[in-house]
Design a protein around this motif. Structure first.
Motif, PDB file in Angstrom:
ATOM      1  N   SER A 273       7.271 111.327 101.665  1.00 31.82           N
ATOM      2  CA  SER A 273       6.482 112.538 101.894  1.00 31.82           C
ATOM      3  C   SER A 273       5.001 112.211 102.105  1.00 31.82           C
ATOM      4  N   PHE A 274       4.476 111.299 101.307  1.00 33.50           N
ATOM      5  CA  PHE A 274       3.078 110.865 101.437  1.00 33.50           C
ATOM      6  C   PHE A 274       2.832 110.307 102.837  1.00 33.50           C
ATOM      7  N   PHE A 275       3.731 109.453 103.287  1.00 33.99           N
ATOM      8  CA  PHE A 275       3.591 108.859 104.614  1.00 33.99           C
ATOM      9  C   PHE A 275       3.739 109.910 105.706  1.00 33.99           C
ATOM     10  N   GLY A 276       4.621 110.887 105.470  1.00 35.60           N
ATOM     11  CA  GLY A 276       4.765 111.984 106.425  1.00 35.60           C
ATOM     12  C   GLY A 276       3.474 112.773 106.567  1.00 35.60           C
ATOM     13  N   GLY A 277       2.786 113.006 105.447  1.00 35.82           N
ATOM     14  CA  GLY A 277       1.491 113.677 105.489  1.00 35.82           C
ATOM     15  C   GLY A 277       0.458 112.861 106.238  1.00 35.82           C
ATOM     16  N   LEU A 278       0.532 111.544 106.077  1.00 36.18           N
ATOM     17  CA  LEU A 278      -0.390 110.658 106.789  1.00 36.18           C
ATOM     18  C   LEU A 278      -0.164 110.749 108.298  1.00 36.18           C
ATOM     19  N   LEU A 279       1.096 110.803 108.714  1.00 36.47           N
ATOM     20  CA  LEU A 279       1.407 110.941 110.141  1.00 36.47           C
ATOM     21  C   LEU A 279       0.965 112.301 110.671  1.00 36.47           C
ATOM     22  N   LEU A 280       1.164 113.348 109.862  1.00 30.76           N
ATOM     23  CA  LEU A 280       0.703 114.677 110.266  1.00 30.76           C
ATOM     24  C   LEU A 280      -0.812 114.698 110.412  1.00 30.76           C
ATOM     25  N   ASN A 281      -1.496 114.017 109.514  1.00 32.72           N
ATOM     26  CA  ASN A 281      -2.955 113.911 109.579  1.00 32.72           C
ATOM     27  C   ASN A 281      -3.390 113.228 110.879  1.00 32.72           C
TER      28      ASN A 281
ATOM     29  N   THR B 163      -9.198 105.462 122.429  1.00 28.35           N
ATOM     30  CA  THR B 163      -9.429 106.727 123.125  1.00 28.35           C
ATOM     31  C   THR B 163     -10.913 106.878 123.391  1.00 28.35           C
ATOM     32  N   GLU B 164     -11.258 107.599 124.446  1.00 24.31           N
ATOM     33  CA  GLU B 164     -12.670 107.749 124.807  1.00 24.31           C
ATOM     34  C   GLU B 164     -13.375 108.776 123.935  1.00 24.31           C
ATOM     35  N   TYR B 165     -12.627 109.563 123.180  1.00 23.03           N
ATOM     36  CA  TYR B 165     -13.230 110.616 122.366  1.00 23.03           C
ATOM     37  C   TYR B 165     -13.479 110.119 120.946  1.00 23.03           C
ATOM     38  N   GLY B 166     -14.531 110.664 120.324  1.00 25.04           N
ATOM     39  CA  GLY B 166     -14.927 110.142 119.019  1.00 25.04           C
ATOM     40  C   GLY B 166     -14.918 111.132 117.881  1.00 25.04           C
ATOM     41  N   LEU B 167     -14.748 112.422 118.139  1.00 26.67           N
ATOM     42  CA  LEU B 167     -14.801 113.441 117.079  1.00 26.67           C
ATOM     43  C   LEU B 167     -13.418 114.069 116.876  1.00 26.67           C
ATOM     44  N   PRO B 168     -12.898 113.956 115.649  1.00 33.93           N
ATOM     45  CA  PRO B 168     -13.418 113.237 114.472  1.00 33.93           C
ATOM     46  C   PRO B 168     -12.947 111.781 114.454  1.00 33.93           C
TER      47      PRO B 168
ATOM     48  N   PHE C 228      -8.049 110.947 103.819  1.00 27.06           N
ATOM     49  CA  PHE C 228      -6.768 111.556 103.459  1.00 27.06           C
ATOM     50  C   PHE C 228      -6.078 110.720 102.384  1.00 27.06           C
ATOM     51  N   PHE C 229      -5.983 109.423 102.620  1.00 31.48           N
ATOM     52  CA  PHE C 229      -5.320 108.529 101.679  1.00 31.48           C
ATOM     53  C   PHE C 229      -6.023 108.519 100.322  1.00 31.48           C
ATOM     54  N   SER C 230      -7.349 108.455 100.335  1.00 33.74           N
ATOM     55  CA  SER C 230      -8.108 108.368  99.088  1.00 33.74           C
ATOM     56  C   SER C 230      -8.027 109.657  98.282  1.00 33.74           C
ATOM     57  N   VAL C 231      -8.225 110.801  98.930  1.00 34.04           N
ATOM     58  CA  VAL C 231      -8.200 112.081  98.222  1.00 34.04           C
ATOM     59  C   VAL C 231      -6.797 112.385  97.715  1.00 34.04           C
TER      60      VAL C 231
ATOM     61  N   GLY D 261     -14.013 112.648 107.704  1.00 38.72           N
ATOM     62  CA  GLY D 261     -13.813 112.645 106.257  1.00 38.72           C
ATOM     63  C   GLY D 261     -13.466 114.018 105.721  1.00 38.72           C
ATOM     64  N   LEU D 262     -14.153 115.043 106.232  1.00 47.88           N
ATOM     65  CA  LEU D 262     -13.875 116.411 105.787  1.00 47.88           C
ATOM     66  C   LEU D 262     -12.474 116.850 106.204  1.00 47.88           C
ATOM     67  N   ALA D 263     -12.097 116.522 107.444  1.00 47.52           N
ATOM     68  CA  ALA D 263     -10.762 116.896 107.923  1.00 47.52           C
ATOM     69  C   ALA D 263      -9.680 116.188 107.121  1.00 47.52           C
ATOM     70  N   GLY D 264      -9.879 114.887 106.855  1.00 55.94           N
ATOM     71  CA  GLY D 264      -8.902 114.137 106.076  1.00 55.94           C
ATOM     72  C   GLY D 264      -8.790 114.640 104.650  1.00 55.94           C
ATOM     73  N   SER D 265      -9.923 114.994 104.037  1.00 54.78           N
ATOM     74  CA  SER D 265      -9.913 115.515 102.667  1.00 54.78           C
ATOM     75  C   SER D 265      -9.197 116.856 102.600  1.00 54.78           C
ATOM     76  N   PHE D 266      -9.484 117.726 103.570  1.00 58.33           N
ATOM     77  CA  PHE D 266      -8.821 119.037 103.600  1.00 58.33           C
ATOM     78  C   PHE D 266      -7.314 118.876 103.785  1.00 58.33           C
ATOM     79  N   MET D 267      -6.918 117.990 104.701  1.00 61.53           N
ATOM     80  CA  MET D 267      -5.498 117.755 104.940  1.00 61.53           C
ATOM     81  C   MET D 267      -4.823 117.184 103.696  1.00 61.53           C
ATOM     82  N   ALA D 268      -5.534 116.314 102.969  1.00 60.19           N
ATOM     83  CA  ALA D 268      -4.962 115.720 101.762  1.00 60.19           C
ATOM     84  C   ALA D 268      -4.695 116.774 100.698  1.00 60.19           C
ATOM     85  N   VAL D 269      -5.661 117.664 100.471  1.00 53.18           N
ATOM     86  CA  VAL D 269      -5.492 118.724  99.477  1.00 53.18           C
ATOM     87  C   VAL D 269      -4.346 119.648  99.872  1.00 53.18           C
ATOM     88  N   ALA D 270      -4.303 120.028 101.147  1.00 48.17           N
ATOM     89  CA  ALA D 270      -3.254 120.936 101.629  1.00 48.17           C
ATOM     90  C   ALA D 270      -1.876 120.284 101.521  1.00 48.17           C
ATOM     91  N   TRP D 271      -1.772 119.014 101.906  1.00 46.78           N
ATOM     92  CA  TRP D 271      -0.475 118.355 101.871  1.00 46.78           C
ATOM     93  C   TRP D 271      -0.034 118.072 100.429  1.00 46.78           C
TER      94      TRP D 271
END
Length: 238
Positions: A61-69, A95-100, A109-112, A169-179
């Protein structure tokens, strides 16, 4: 050995850029940060190894959340389409895009998520030993430091701007809390049923959610079984 005709083919060659991280020549700090920025790859390899050998539902499940992230990161990047800084300074980018920042989002995500697992999932009791609490705090500090260093490395190596790693970092933290909340409230009550599925039994997938310290449990069970088998073997040899 390749034939002469094969060597003359005018094909466009592409590099496998999974671990292709560039740093300024002669810059020791940049070289060190380049290796540190490979942290997300090491985490993914570690997850795959754990899933193959442990086959535990929460790890899956943890890895699944990482893939979803990762999927959310790809979606945001292609919607916002903000370019990387110093465009053209690197020969290979995924990829040519940088945000985020993908590295920043994955690391946070992993740390939070790991932080929430340590302090909420592994229930802390009043009679917890000092060393148990100490390693938990030290591990949390290490996770935070790792996320900060990887995020900083992406700015230092000119792959991202500060705003790009911050939003990552903000997106990963939010995804971590939600997952984590989704796993705790929705998935964890279903784990016993999932582990009882015929396909789960065939693949040796297990649920250890109710075991507070899986390392100690596996150690004691393995030691007891080894002693029991040794005792039986000694009886047969007599």
């Amino acid at each position: 050995m390749a034939a002469v005709g094969q060597c003359l083919l005018s094909a466009e060659w592409m590099a496998v850029s999974l671990t292709h991280v560039e740093y300024p020549a002669g810059d020791f700090s940049g070289q060190l940060l380049a290796y540190i920025s490979l942290g997300p790859i090491c985490i993914c390899i570690g997850f795959i190894t754990l899933i193959i050998f442990k086959r535990e539902l929460h790890t899956i499940s943890f890895f699944g959340g990482l893939l979803l992230n990762e999927g959310v990161n790809w979606l945001i990047k292609n919607l916002v389409q903000e370019p990387r800084p110093c465009e053209g300074s690197h020969t290979t980018v995924t990829t040519e895009y940088g945000l985020p920042s993908r590295h920043s989002q994955l690391m946070w995500f992993f740390s939070v998520y790991s932080f929430l697992f340590l302090y909420l999932r592994m229930h802390q009791t009043n009679n917890a030993r000092f060393l148990d609490l100490l390693w938990r705090h030290l591990l949390s500090i290490g996770l935070l430091l790792g996320a900060l260093l990887v995020s900083y490395s992406r700015v230092y190596l000119l792959y991202h701007t500060w705003s790009q790693v911050t939003y990552g970092g903000l997106a990963g933290s939010f995804m971590a809390v939600a997952w984590f909340a989704f796993t705790q409230e929705i998935l964890t009550p279903l784990f016993p049923k999932i582990a009882a599925w015929p396909i789960s039994e065939y693949l040796l997938i297990r649920d250890t959610s109710l075991i507070p310290n899986i390392l100690w449990f596996e150690y004691t069970v393995t030691r007891a079984e080894a002693r029991n088998r040794q005792r039986k073997l000694g009886t047969k040899l007599q």
